[in-house]
Write an enzyme that holds these catalytic residues in place. Structure first.
Site, PDB file in Angstrom:
ATOM      1  N   ASP A  56      -1.847   6.992  -3.527  1.00 38.15           N
ATOM      2  CA  ASP A  56      -0.804   6.223  -2.840  1.00 38.15           C
ATOM      3  C   ASP A  56      -0.222   5.150  -3.748  1.00 38.15           C
ATOM      4  O   ASP A  56      -0.535   5.079  -4.938  1.00 38.15           O
ATOM      5  CB  ASP A  56      -1.347   5.622  -1.533  1.00 38.15           C
ATOM      6  CG  ASP A  56      -2.277   4.449  -1.769  1.00 38.15           C
ATOM      7  OD1 ASP A  56      -2.892   4.381  -2.849  1.00 38.15           O
ATOM      8  OD2 ASP A  56      -2.409   3.590  -0.869  1.00 38.15           O
TER       9      ASP A  56
ATOM     10  N   LYS B  40     -11.304   0.620  -1.483  1.00 37.92           N
ATOM     11  CA  LYS B  40     -11.329   2.062  -1.645  1.00 37.92           C
ATOM     12  C   LYS B  40     -10.661   2.409  -2.967  1.00 37.92           C
ATOM     13  O   LYS B  40      -9.930   1.594  -3.515  1.00 37.92           O
ATOM     14  CB  LYS B  40     -10.678   2.758  -0.457  1.00 37.92           C
ATOM     15  CG  LYS B  40      -9.376   2.163   0.021  1.00 37.92           C
ATOM     16  CD  LYS B  40      -8.996   2.762   1.370  1.00 37.92           C
ATOM     17  CE  LYS B  40      -7.658   2.218   1.839  1.00 37.92           C
ATOM     18  NZ  LYS B  40      -7.765   1.213   2.871  1.00 37.92           N
TER      19      LYS B  40
ATOM     20  N   THR C 225     -11.941   0.098  11.527  1.00 33.63           N
ATOM     21  CA  THR C 225     -11.067   0.405  10.402  1.00 33.63           C
ATOM     22  C   THR C 225     -10.781  -0.887   9.627  1.00 33.63           C
ATOM     23  O   THR C 225     -10.430  -1.898  10.218  1.00 33.63           O
ATOM     24  CB  THR C 225      -9.764   1.032  10.919  1.00 33.63           C
ATOM     25  OG1 THR C 225     -10.116   2.231  11.622  1.00 33.63           O
ATOM     26  CG2 THR C 225      -8.825   1.369   9.785  1.00 33.63           C
TER      27      THR C 225
ATOM     28  N   ASP D 189      -5.354   3.040  -3.936  1.00 34.54           N
ATOM     29  CA  ASP D 189      -6.654   3.032  -3.254  1.00 34.54           C
ATOM     30  C   ASP D 189      -6.875   4.239  -2.338  1.00 34.54           C
ATOM     31  O   ASP D 189      -7.984   4.457  -1.869  1.00 34.54           O
ATOM     32  CB  ASP D 189      -6.892   1.709  -2.510  1.00 34.54           C
ATOM     33  CG  ASP D 189      -5.865   1.430  -1.421  1.00 34.54           C
ATOM     34  OD1 ASP D 189      -4.890   2.201  -1.288  1.00 34.54           O
ATOM     35  OD2 ASP D 189      -6.023   0.421  -0.708  1.00 34.54           O
ATOM     36  N   ARG D 190      -5.830   5.034  -2.111  1.00 33.44           N
ATOM     37  CA  ARG D 190      -6.001   6.212  -1.248  1.00 33.44           C
ATOM     38  C   ARG D 190      -5.903   7.497  -2.060  1.00 33.44           C
ATOM     39  O   ARG D 190      -5.289   7.524  -3.132  1.00 33.44           O
ATOM     40  CB  ARG D 190      -4.925   6.241  -0.165  1.00 33.44           C
ATOM     41  CG  ARG D 190      -5.023   5.070   0.773  1.00 33.44           C
ATOM     42  CD  ARG D 190      -4.037   5.210   1.918  1.00 33.44           C
ATOM     43  NE  ARG D 190      -4.189   4.078   2.827  1.00 33.44           N
ATOM     44  CZ  ARG D 190      -3.849   4.099   4.116  1.00 33.44           C
ATOM     45  NH1 ARG D 190      -3.318   5.180   4.629  1.00 33.44           N
ATOM     46  NH2 ARG D 190      -4.022   3.037   4.868  1.00 33.44           N
TER      47      ARG D 190
ATOM     48  N   SER E 136       0.813  -1.217   0.000  1.00 28.73           N
ATOM     49  CA  SER E 136       0.000   0.000   0.000  1.00 28.73           C
ATOM     50  C   SER E 136       0.845   1.265   0.000  1.00 28.73           C
ATOM     51  O   SER E 136       1.636   1.499  -0.894  1.00 28.73           O
ATOM     52  CB  SER E 136      -0.986  -0.029   1.164  1.00 28.73           C
ATOM     53  OG  SER E 136      -1.908   1.022   1.032  1.00 28.73           O
ATOM     54  N   HIS E 137       0.710   2.060   1.068  1.00 32.89           N
ATOM     55  CA  HIS E 137       1.352   3.379   1.116  1.00 32.89           C
ATOM     56  C   HIS E 137       2.734   3.298   1.768  1.00 32.89           C
ATOM     57  O   HIS E 137       3.342   4.336   2.026  1.00 32.89           O
ATOM     58  CB  HIS E 137       0.456   4.324   1.910  1.00 32.89           C
ATOM     59  CG  HIS E 137       0.045   3.727   3.225  1.00 32.89           C
ATOM     60  ND1 HIS E 137      -0.919   2.733   3.293  1.00 32.89           N
ATOM     61  CD2 HIS E 137       0.488   3.918   4.478  1.00 32.89           C
ATOM     62  CE1 HIS E 137      -1.042   2.360   4.569  1.00 32.89           C
ATOM     63  NE2 HIS E 137      -0.210   3.054   5.297  1.00 32.89           N
TER      64      HIS E 137
ATOM     65  N   ASP F 282      -0.578   1.893  -4.227  1.00 33.11           N
ATOM     66  CA  ASP F 282      -1.384   0.917  -4.969  1.00 33.11           C
ATOM     67  C   ASP F 282      -2.703   1.499  -5.476  1.00 33.11           C
ATOM     68  O   ASP F 282      -3.542   0.772  -6.004  1.00 33.11           O
ATOM     69  CB  ASP F 282      -1.637  -0.341  -4.126  1.00 33.11           C
ATOM     70  CG  ASP F 282      -2.514  -0.083  -2.908  1.00 33.11           C
ATOM     71  OD1 ASP F 282      -2.427   1.014  -2.323  1.00 33.11           O
ATOM     72  OD2 ASP F 282      -3.298  -0.983  -2.526  1.00 33.11           O
TER      73      ASP F 282
END
Length: 582
Positions: free
Chosen positions: A299, A404, A367, A303-304, A118-119, A301
């Protein structure tokens, strides 16, 4: 073609492969250890075997981080040996997390494997990760991830197909299949990473309307920052070509376009691809220079997202609320109205007020996107989709997929801008700032901030949480529910009882909620790969528009002081200040 030669290789359990809903994240150097990746992938396939893995089709792709290409070749061979019929893989091994979800759903696949941390930063000494998404396109449920972990503690062998060659991932098309003796062929298809995902977005949004708005005179001044992550590939085509009509020639010169950091690099160009005010500092500086009207950062990948106006930051909590309030009017797929909205517990209460005004169900969940997935699947099952969800950690999305989706959020905002400006006079712009401040006038403003203390020693983090639990016990037993003279309405550990799958998720955050709606929440976060991160969320609701233009940290100063005092965070961690303030 020849039969797949299934080769059984001896292995032994490797400690520490505990897999969360966002998968397994470790340093690249861990993943490079002998059999580390193979063990996990075999445990995944052993877990999935009873539910129909044999003869199935699975998509595999990642965010392009270092080790992505190597990992894909390992996965293809293990999949062949475990009876998977077909692997669909993104060109150059690249598929964003939202696009994997879209492809699973569009092709009705068995599932998908996503290679991402991810991030988190990328490169030979940085992070790598792997996660599995099921047939609804959403992250694996805990029942699956727990089984993977249990199997990882006892694994003795993995299967691989030693005669399946490495696949050239650069060329789109069917890769010459390898015949399997009993169950037909094992196939690999390399697909365009963007097509199916873009088609889905074109069914959600009015691309013609957005295109006309962007190219109006004077054109909207954009800055789109992919932070050298996976979305660069998507931004070039979706924003660059489709919406802005830029030629390949123009796109070859990044300075001539609104695209920033759009090359997808294995080390993310040394950036920390977490779209927030700290790590997307270049974009923030550009947006605060007054030369841009709309900015977005994505980000690693995809999704953000972080949304910015001209010298104006939109908090993710406000972004969710504003999108929900305009969805029906501004986004074609929602024209019959929203069915429900949901947010993660630490996200501000801004969207709650929109749900109340629209008179639709509102959900507050732990979350983790899978909780939203259950809500989305429920309404889709009733054939009444149209659910929007979001979390304060820069994640926003809807039920077009089960992850997301950063590009979705950017297109939602461009749709709102286009809608608000359709009658605007030539040369004048209803800005992002105006849209958000008008929203506050209508619904009130939730001043909101998150303070992150990163890479804290785990013992110190545990001491902070223990201090808070002791305080909660003594507040509850004394019956005097107040802090610094402020009356408390709720003192608890957040627990979620999921009405859709009957699961109970406990210990999701230590909450101090005041009678005036203000909140202080403490959580230990699990997405880092080393040390513990303490997150402190501080929120105050302000109904009076006369008080809507305060600086956030000063508007929250007294609550921040209470949070620091009751947690003794400086005393336990030695940190006078958080690493990141959002």
């Amino acid at each position: 073609a020849m039969p797949v030669l299934v080769e059984e290789r001896a292995t032994q359990p490797i400690q520490g492969q505990k897999t969360g809903t966002s998968g397994l994240r470790k340093k690249v150097t861990e993943f490079q250890k002998p059999n580390y990746l193979a063990n996990w992938v075999q445990c995944l396939f052993d877990t999935l075997q009873p539910s129909g893995l044999k003869g199935s089709e699975i998509v595999v792709g990642g965010d392009g981080r270092y080790f992505n290409d190597v990992a894909i070749q390992v996965i293809i061979k293990i999949a062949a040996a475990n009876g998977v019929k077909k692997i669909i893989v993104g060109q150059n091994g690249i598929i964003s997390t939202p696009a994997v979800s879209a492809i699973i759903r569009a092709r009705k696949l068995f599932g998908g494997i996503i290679l991402t941390a991810s991030h988190n930063p990328a490169g030979p000494t940085e992070d790598f990760g792997i996660k599995y998404n099921g047939s609804n396109g959403g992250p694996a449920l805990e029942s699956v991830t727990n089984q993977i972990y249990d199997k990882s503690l006892v694994i003795q062998r993995f299967l691989t197909a030693s005669n399946v060659p490495d696949v050239d991932l650069s060329v789109v098309g069917e890769v010459a299949g390898v015949k399997e003796a009993t169950d037909g062929e094992f196939e690999v298809e390399v697909i365009d990473s963007i097509d199916e995902y873009q088609r889905l977005l074109e069914a959600v949004f009015d691309f013609g309307l957005i295109r006309a708005f962007l190219q109006k005179n004077p054109p909207l001044r954009l800055a789109i920052d992919s932070m050298h992550g996976v979305t660069g590939v998507y931004a070039r085509r979706i924003f660059g070509k489709t919406l802005l009509g830029l030629s390949d020639e123009t796109l070859a010169d990044p300075a001539a376009t609104p695209l920033r950091h759009s090359a997808c690099l294995p080390d993310f160009g040394g950036l920390h691809p977490d779209p927030n005010l700290t790590y997307a500092a270049d974009l923030v500086a550009e947006m605060y220079s007054g030369s841009r009207d709309f900015g977005v950062a994505f980000d690693g990948d995809g999704d953000r997202n972080m949304i910015l106006g001209n010298s104006f930051f939109v908090t993710p909590s406000d972004s969710l609320a504003v999108i929900a309030s305009f969805a029906k009017e501004a986004i074609p797929v929602f024209q019959s109205g929203l069915r429900a909205v949901a947010r993660s517990m630490p996200t501000s209460g801004a969207v709650d007020r929109v749900a109340k005004a629209l008179d639709i169900p509102f959900f507050e969940v732990p979350t983790g996107w899978k909780f939203f997935g259950n809500i989305m699947d429920h309404y889709e099952g009733l054939q009444t989709p149209n659910v929007i969800c979001g979390e304060e950690s820069f994640g926003t999305g809807s039920d077009h997929i089960r992850e997301k989706d950063g590009i979705w959020a950017a297109l939602a905002w461009l749709s709102i801008l286009a809608f608000k400006n359709k009658d605007a006079a030539e040369g004048s712009l209803v800005t992002i700032e105006k849209i958000v401040t008008d929203h506050w006038k209508q619904y009130g403003r939730n001043y909101y901030s998150r303070h992150d203390y990163e890479n804290v020693e785990e013992a110190a983090a545990a001491n902070v949480m223990a201090e808070l639990h002791t305080l909660q016990s003594s507040l509850l037993s004394s019956g005097d529910l107040q802090l610094d003279g402020r009356k408390l309405a709720v003192v608890d550990e957040f627990q979620y009882n999921d009405q859709f799958d009957q699961s109970v998720t406990s210990k999701q955050g230590t909450r101090f909620i005041f009678e005036d709606g203000s909140r202080i929440i403490f959580r230990l976060s699990g997405t880092g790969s080393s040390g513990a991160t303490i997150r402190v969320y501080i929120e105050r609701f302000e109904p009076n528009p006369a008080n809507h233009n305060l600086e956030t940290q000063s508007a929250l100063a007294d609550l921040i002081q209470i949070a620091n005092r009751i947690s003794k965070i400086e005393q336990y961690t030695g940190r006078a200040h958080p690493n990141v303030i959002t």
